[in-house]
Design an enzyme around this catalytic site. Sequence first.
Site, PDB file in Angstrom:
ATOM      1  N   SER A  30       8.657  -4.788  -2.881  1.00  0.00           N
ATOM      2  CA  SER A  30       9.277  -5.159  -4.163  1.00  0.00           C
ATOM      3  C   SER A  30      10.799  -5.069  -4.053  1.00  0.00           C
ATOM      4  O   SER A  30      11.525  -5.730  -4.796  1.00  0.00           O
ATOM      5  CB  SER A  30       8.765  -4.244  -5.270  1.00  0.00           C
ATOM      6  OG  SER A  30       9.114  -2.901  -4.994  1.00  0.00           O
ATOM      7  N   THR A  31      11.281  -4.295  -3.086  1.00  0.00           N
ATOM      8  CA  THR A  31      12.738  -4.197  -2.880  1.00  0.00           C
ATOM      9  C   THR A  31      13.212  -5.389  -2.055  1.00  0.00           C
ATOM     10  O   THR A  31      14.180  -6.066  -2.409  1.00  0.00           O
ATOM     11  CB  THR A  31      13.091  -2.875  -2.171  1.00  0.00           C
ATOM     12  OG1 THR A  31      12.462  -1.794  -2.853  1.00  0.00           O
ATOM     13  CG2 THR A  31      14.602  -2.658  -2.127  1.00  0.00           C
ATOM     14  N   ASP A  85      14.072  -4.958   4.996  1.00  0.00           N
ATOM     15  CA  ASP A  85      12.776  -4.591   4.421  1.00  0.00           C
ATOM     16  C   ASP A  85      12.877  -3.231   3.746  1.00  0.00           C
ATOM     17  O   ASP A  85      13.806  -2.457   3.999  1.00  0.00           O
ATOM     18  CB  ASP A  85      11.703  -4.541   5.542  1.00  0.00           C
ATOM     19  CG  ASP A  85      10.289  -4.638   4.976  1.00  0.00           C
ATOM     20  OD1 ASP A  85       9.341  -4.690   5.782  1.00  0.00           O
ATOM     21  OD2 ASP A  85      10.140  -4.644   3.736  1.00  0.00           O
ATOM     22  N   GLY A  86      11.907  -2.976   2.875  1.00  0.00           N
ATOM     23  CA  GLY A  86      11.888  -1.701   2.164  1.00  0.00           C
ATOM     24  C   GLY A  86      11.177  -0.624   2.972  1.00  0.00           C
ATOM     25  O   GLY A  86      10.814  -0.831   4.127  1.00  0.00           O
ATOM     26  N   ALA A  87      10.969   0.521   2.348  1.00  0.00           N
ATOM     27  CA  ALA A  87      10.203   1.611   2.968  1.00  0.00           C
ATOM     28  C   ALA A  87       9.608   2.466   1.862  1.00  0.00           C
ATOM     29  O   ALA A  87      10.085   2.478   0.728  1.00  0.00           O
ATOM     30  CB  ALA A  87      11.098   2.468   3.873  1.00  0.00           C
ATOM     31  N   ASP A  88       8.535   3.174   2.231  1.00  0.00           N
ATOM     32  CA  ASP A  88       7.927   4.105   1.270  1.00  0.00           C
ATOM     33  C   ASP A  88       8.566   5.487   1.357  1.00  0.00           C
ATOM     34  O   ASP A  88       8.657   6.206   0.372  1.00  0.00           O
ATOM     35  CB  ASP A  88       6.416   4.230   1.562  1.00  0.00           C
ATOM     36  CG  ASP A  88       5.740   2.882   1.394  1.00  0.00           C
ATOM     37  OD1 ASP A  88       5.820   2.319   0.281  1.00  0.00           O
ATOM     38  OD2 ASP A  88       5.181   2.364   2.374  1.00  0.00           O
ATOM     39  N   LYS A  98       6.022   3.098   6.160  1.00  0.00           N
ATOM     40  CA  LYS A  98       5.869   1.820   5.485  1.00  0.00           C
ATOM     41  C   LYS A  98       4.392   1.485   5.410  1.00  0.00           C
ATOM     42  O   LYS A  98       3.568   2.187   6.002  1.00  0.00           O
ATOM     43  CB  LYS A  98       6.607   0.728   6.271  1.00  0.00           C
ATOM     44  CG  LYS A  98       8.122   0.807   6.113  1.00  0.00           C
ATOM     45  CD  LYS A  98       8.860  -0.215   6.969  1.00  0.00           C
ATOM     46  CE  LYS A  98       8.436  -1.629   6.618  1.00  0.00           C
ATOM     47  NZ  LYS A  98       8.521  -1.901   5.165  1.00  0.00           N
ATOM     48  N   GLY A 101       2.250  -1.474   0.990  1.00  0.00           N
ATOM     49  CA  GLY A 101       2.011  -2.846   0.522  1.00  0.00           C
ATOM     50  C   GLY A 101       1.030  -3.590   1.425  1.00  0.00           C
ATOM     51  O   GLY A 101       0.699  -4.744   1.177  1.00  0.00           O
ATOM     52  N   GLU A 107       5.097  -6.501   9.793  1.00  0.00           N
ATOM     53  CA  GLU A 107       6.433  -5.915   9.606  1.00  0.00           C
ATOM     54  C   GLU A 107       6.882  -5.230  10.884  1.00  0.00           C
ATOM     55  O   GLU A 107       8.005  -5.410  11.356  1.00  0.00           O
ATOM     56  CB  GLU A 107       6.423  -4.899   8.459  1.00  0.00           C
ATOM     57  CG  GLU A 107       6.286  -5.525   7.095  1.00  0.00           C
ATOM     58  CD  GLU A 107       6.096  -4.485   6.007  1.00  0.00           C
ATOM     59  OE1 GLU A 107       5.678  -3.354   6.306  1.00  0.00           O
ATOM     60  OE2 GLU A 107       6.384  -4.815   4.842  1.00  0.00           O
TER      61      GLU A 107
HETATM   62  O1  DER Z   1       4.356  -1.718   2.429  1.00  0.00           O
HETATM   63  C1  DER Z   1       5.489  -1.879   2.924  1.00  0.00           C
HETATM   64  O2  DER Z   1       5.691  -1.832   4.143  1.00  0.00           O
HETATM   65  C2  DER Z   1       6.655  -2.012   1.991  1.00  0.00           C
HETATM   66  O3  DER Z   1       7.761  -2.555   2.674  1.00  0.00           O
HETATM   67  C3  DER Z   1       6.986  -0.616   1.470  1.00  0.00           C
HETATM   68  O4  DER Z   1       7.260   0.197   2.575  1.00  0.00           O
HETATM   69  C4  DER Z   1       8.155  -0.590   0.516  1.00  0.00           C
HETATM   70  O5  DER Z   1       7.788  -1.284  -0.625  1.00  0.00           O
HETATM   71  P1  DER Z   1       8.632  -1.166  -1.991  1.00  0.00           P
HETATM   72  O6  DER Z   1      10.049  -1.620  -1.635  1.00  0.00           O
HETATM   73  O7  DER Z   1       7.912  -2.115  -2.891  1.00  0.00           O
HETATM   74  O8  DER Z   1       8.571   0.258  -2.439  1.00  0.00           O
END
Ligand code: DER
Length: 234
Positions: A30-31, A85-88, A98, A101, A107
């Site tokens: 989502s990020t 990319d995002g991360a958890d 990660k 999602g 990824e």
């Molecule tokens: O699932 C994933 O790999 C996503 O990139 C997750 O790590 C981050 O998702 P978010 O930005 O929606 O929190």
Amino acid sequence: LTQDDLKKIAAYKAVEFVESGMVLGLGTSSTAKHAVDRIGELLRQGKLTNIVGISTSKKTQEQALSLGIPLSDLDAHPAIDLAIDGADEVDPHLNLVKGRGGSLLREKMVEGACKKFVCIVDESKLVKHLGGSGLALPVEVVPFCWKFTANKLQNLFRRSGCAAKLRNDREGKPFVTDNGNYIVDLYLKKELGDLHIASDSMLRIAGVVEHGMFLDMATTVIVAGELGITIEKK
Ligand code: DER
């Protein structure tokens, strides 16, 4: 500022690293969605040109197509200039969790092929140690005898109080990844010790395809918080 505002701030900051002519890894999150939207906007405005996107999921591929971002794949572009990319979870060494999602395999393939991997998070993702937050550590496994594999994973981390759970979709059926595999989520009561040993041990289990610890992969982490943006570099 809402959490989504912070995600957008981090994402827009990351897109400042994008230069015309780059081959970009497009994250699934989502990020990262905000970063892909922003790249599409700059392309439309002519402020960015000659970009090739390598998506990390079918979902991001659809988003990029709808934005008119030219797409290719790792076969055609085995070396990528920059991924966003995002991360958890992010630990102080820029190691990541990660995969919540469900796109961790593609990824990790794409982000592992990048010269630079800019990770974008809001401050809620910062942790002292990976896996200790009680949230899922995702592992992609083959559907064949997944219980067997889940039990091996649970047993591997029994000293960390691990519980392994098959991830289901909204209808209560097993979630299936873009690659036709299942996800087993590991819930740990204590943070993991040596992350590289944990990583290698998981990958030695034959039914495991890949896991959600991204160690030594992010080169930059952009953190958006209430007090502003911080940029951590490896
Ligand atoms: O699932 C994933 O790999 C996503 O990139 C997750 O790590 C981050 O998702 P978010 O930005 O929606 O929190």
